[in-house]
Design a protein around this motif. Sequence first.
Motif, PDB file in Angstrom:
ATOM      1  N   SER A 127       0.764  -1.139   0.050  1.00 40.52           N
ATOM      2  CA  SER A 127      -0.168   0.016   0.009  1.00 40.52           C
ATOM      3  C   SER A 127       0.995   1.242  -0.007  1.00 40.52           C
ATOM      4  CB  SER A 127      -0.956  -0.083   1.312  1.00 40.52           C
ATOM      5  OG  SER A 127      -1.507   1.339   1.138  1.00 40.52           O
ATOM      6  N   ALA A 128       0.494   2.292  -0.574  1.00 37.29           N
ATOM      7  CA  ALA A 128       1.415   3.671  -0.758  1.00 37.29           C
ATOM      8  C   ALA A 128       0.215   4.535  -0.470  1.00 37.29           C
ATOM      9  CB  ALA A 128       1.750   3.632  -2.207  1.00 37.29           C
ATOM     10  N   GLY A 129      -0.812   4.220   0.293  1.00 37.96           N
ATOM     11  CA  GLY A 129      -1.877   5.356   0.734  1.00 37.96           C
ATOM     12  C   GLY A 129      -2.677   5.692  -0.494  1.00 37.96           C
ATOM     13  N   PRO A 130      -2.814   7.081  -0.686  1.00 41.89           N
ATOM     14  CA  PRO A 130      -3.603   7.579  -1.633  1.00 41.89           C
ATOM     15  C   PRO A 130      -2.797   7.191  -3.065  1.00 41.89           C
ATOM     16  CG  PRO A 130      -2.743   9.250  -0.498  1.00 41.89           C
ATOM     17  CD  PRO A 130      -2.562   7.952   0.288  1.00 41.89           C
ATOM     18  N   PHE A 131      -1.581   6.993  -3.114  1.00 40.79           N
ATOM     19  CA  PHE A 131      -0.783   6.875  -4.435  1.00 40.79           C
ATOM     20  C   PHE A 131      -0.740   5.295  -4.686  1.00 40.79           C
ATOM     21  CE2 PHE A 131       0.958  10.227  -1.863  1.00 40.79           C
ATOM     22  CZ  PHE A 131       0.556  11.420  -2.683  1.00 40.79           C
ATOM     23  N   THR A 132      -1.449   4.422  -3.963  1.00 44.74           N
ATOM     24  CA  THR A 132      -1.143   3.003  -4.644  1.00 44.74           C
ATOM     25  C   THR A 132      -1.705   2.685  -5.812  1.00 44.74           C
ATOM     26  OG1 THR A 132      -1.854   2.475  -2.304  1.00 44.74           O
ATOM     27  CG2 THR A 132      -2.132   0.545  -3.679  1.00 44.74           C
ATOM     28  N   ALA A 133      -2.704   3.368  -6.408  1.00 45.13           N
ATOM     29  CA  ALA A 133      -3.105   3.014  -7.677  1.00 45.13           C
ATOM     30  C   ALA A 133      -2.170   3.661  -8.741  1.00 45.13           C
ATOM     31  CB  ALA A 133      -4.607   3.464  -7.844  1.00 45.13           C
ATOM     32  N   ALA A 134      -1.477   4.662  -8.246  1.00 46.04           N
ATOM     33  CA  ALA A 134      -0.555   5.263  -9.309  1.00 46.04           C
ATOM     34  C   ALA A 134       0.731   4.404  -9.308  1.00 46.04           C
ATOM     35  CB  ALA A 134      -0.300   6.712  -8.937  1.00 46.04           C
ATOM     36  N   VAL A 135       1.108   3.945  -8.047  1.00 45.29           N
ATOM     37  CA  VAL A 135       2.122   3.068  -8.076  1.00 45.29           C
ATOM     38  C   VAL A 135       2.155   1.767  -8.694  1.00 45.29           C
ATOM     39  CG1 VAL A 135       3.755   2.153  -6.264  1.00 45.29           C
ATOM     40  CG2 VAL A 135       3.044   4.346  -6.119  1.00 45.29           C
ATOM     41  N   TRP A 136       1.201   1.230  -8.557  1.00 45.37           N
ATOM     42  CA  TRP A 136       0.904  -0.180  -9.247  1.00 45.37           C
ATOM     43  C   TRP A 136       1.547  -0.643 -10.372  1.00 45.37           C
ATOM     44  CZ3 TRP A 136      -1.089  -2.978 -12.927  1.00 45.37           C
ATOM     45  CH2 TRP A 136      -1.394  -4.218 -12.882  1.00 45.37           C
ATOM     46  N   PRO A 137       1.212   0.186 -11.682  1.00 45.51           N
ATOM     47  CA  PRO A 137       1.835   0.040 -12.809  1.00 45.51           C
ATOM     48  C   PRO A 137       3.209   0.033 -12.835  1.00 45.51           C
ATOM     49  CG  PRO A 137       0.136   1.603 -12.979  1.00 45.51           C
ATOM     50  CD  PRO A 137       0.416   1.503 -11.562  1.00 45.51           C
ATOM     51  N   GLY A 138       3.923   0.667 -12.131  1.00 47.39           N
ATOM     52  CA  GLY A 138       5.321   0.932 -11.853  1.00 47.39           C
ATOM     53  C   GLY A 138       6.188  -0.682 -11.392  1.00 47.39           C
ATOM     54  N   LEU A 139       5.229  -0.864 -10.386  1.00 47.81           N
ATOM     55  CA  LEU A 139       5.840  -2.241  -9.417  1.00 47.81           C
ATOM     56  C   LEU A 139       5.517  -3.440 -10.528  1.00 47.81           C
ATOM     57  CD1 LEU A 139       4.806  -1.439  -5.729  1.00 47.81           C
ATOM     58  CD2 LEU A 139       7.074  -1.766  -6.907  1.00 47.81           C
ATOM     59  N   TRP A 140       4.448  -3.464 -10.942  1.00 47.37           N
ATOM     60  CA  TRP A 140       4.092  -4.388 -12.186  1.00 47.37           C
ATOM     61  C   TRP A 140       5.131  -4.586 -13.126  1.00 47.37           C
ATOM     62  CZ3 TRP A 140       3.068  -4.939 -17.282  1.00 47.37           C
ATOM     63  CH2 TRP A 140       2.682  -6.263 -17.810  1.00 47.37           C
ATOM     64  N   ALA A 141       5.469  -3.588 -13.628  1.00 41.92           N
ATOM     65  CA  ALA A 141       6.559  -3.446 -14.616  1.00 41.92           C
ATOM     66  C   ALA A 141       7.802  -3.917 -14.200  1.00 41.92           C
ATOM     67  CB  ALA A 141       6.455  -1.914 -15.426  1.00 41.92           C
ATOM     68  N   LEU A 142       8.170  -3.680 -13.036  1.00 40.75           N
ATOM     69  CA  LEU A 142       9.619  -4.002 -12.450  1.00 40.75           C
ATOM     70  C   LEU A 142       9.347  -5.450 -12.238  1.00 40.75           C
ATOM     71  CD1 LEU A 142      12.115  -3.418 -11.105  1.00 40.75           C
ATOM     72  CD2 LEU A 142      10.841  -2.718  -8.917  1.00 40.75           C
ATOM     73  N   TRP A 143       8.282  -6.152 -11.579  1.00 42.84           N
ATOM     74  CA  TRP A 143       8.042  -7.413 -11.510  1.00 42.84           C
ATOM     75  C   TRP A 143       8.105  -8.096 -12.695  1.00 42.84           C
ATOM     76  CZ3 TRP A 143       8.710  -5.692  -7.159  1.00 42.84           C
ATOM     77  CH2 TRP A 143       8.823  -6.182  -5.977  1.00 42.84           C
ATOM     78  N   GLN A 144       7.696  -7.590 -13.933  1.00 36.76           N
ATOM     79  CA  GLN A 144       7.842  -8.281 -15.095  1.00 36.76           C
ATOM     80  C   GLN A 144       9.422  -8.454 -15.432  1.00 36.76           C
ATOM     81  OE1 GLN A 144       5.064  -9.896 -16.106  1.00 36.76           O
ATOM     82  NE2 GLN A 144       4.362  -8.893 -14.251  1.00 36.76           N
ATOM     83  N   TRP A 145      10.115  -7.310 -15.163  1.00 36.93           N
ATOM     84  CA  TRP A 145      11.507  -7.503 -15.489  1.00 36.93           C
ATOM     85  C   TRP A 145      12.066  -8.443 -14.383  1.00 36.93           C
ATOM     86  CZ3 TRP A 145      15.251  -5.620 -18.591  1.00 36.93           C
ATOM     87  CH2 TRP A 145      16.353  -5.537 -18.048  1.00 36.93           C
TER      88      TRP A 145
END
Length: 169
Positions: A127-145
Amino acid sequence: MRVLLKLVLDCEPEAAWRAIQSPAVLREVYTPLISVRSLEPKGFPNRWEGGDHPVAMKAAGIIPLGEQVISLEFPERRHEGVQIMRDAGAGVTGLNRLFTEWDHRIAIARDPKDPGKTLYREQLRFSAGPFTAAVWPGLWALWQWRSARLKQLAPTWSSRLGEPEYDAA
């Protein structure tokens, strides 16, 4: 939110288990997207142990992301043949402080379809508080890497690394 990985790695489960316990492998998996530097007085250990491991992270090796504590534990097995590593760390400074929840688990088991390979499962709940939805695509891309790097590196891992008779050869 969460990010999941489920892969079959081309190595024995013992080799994968040893690899995920290696700070060197952590660094290889993220390179060149993120560099990770130990903040422990003696630097990274050869092998992760349970407890807190402070690190500093940079994007592309130049943009500071901040400091983070990797807080590791190795829960007892719930299922025969499954080994788990859990990081419940936290961001300390910089962008890493955005994360108010971090529960990262890696499970290693023998692939039921090919006993010489590894079933690798990974789950990150965050969770990144109110930024969670905005952070998710970056973490998803990092996990694909991470997924691609794990598949690339796995055939080079040996379950015998670190054993005296293997190192002496």
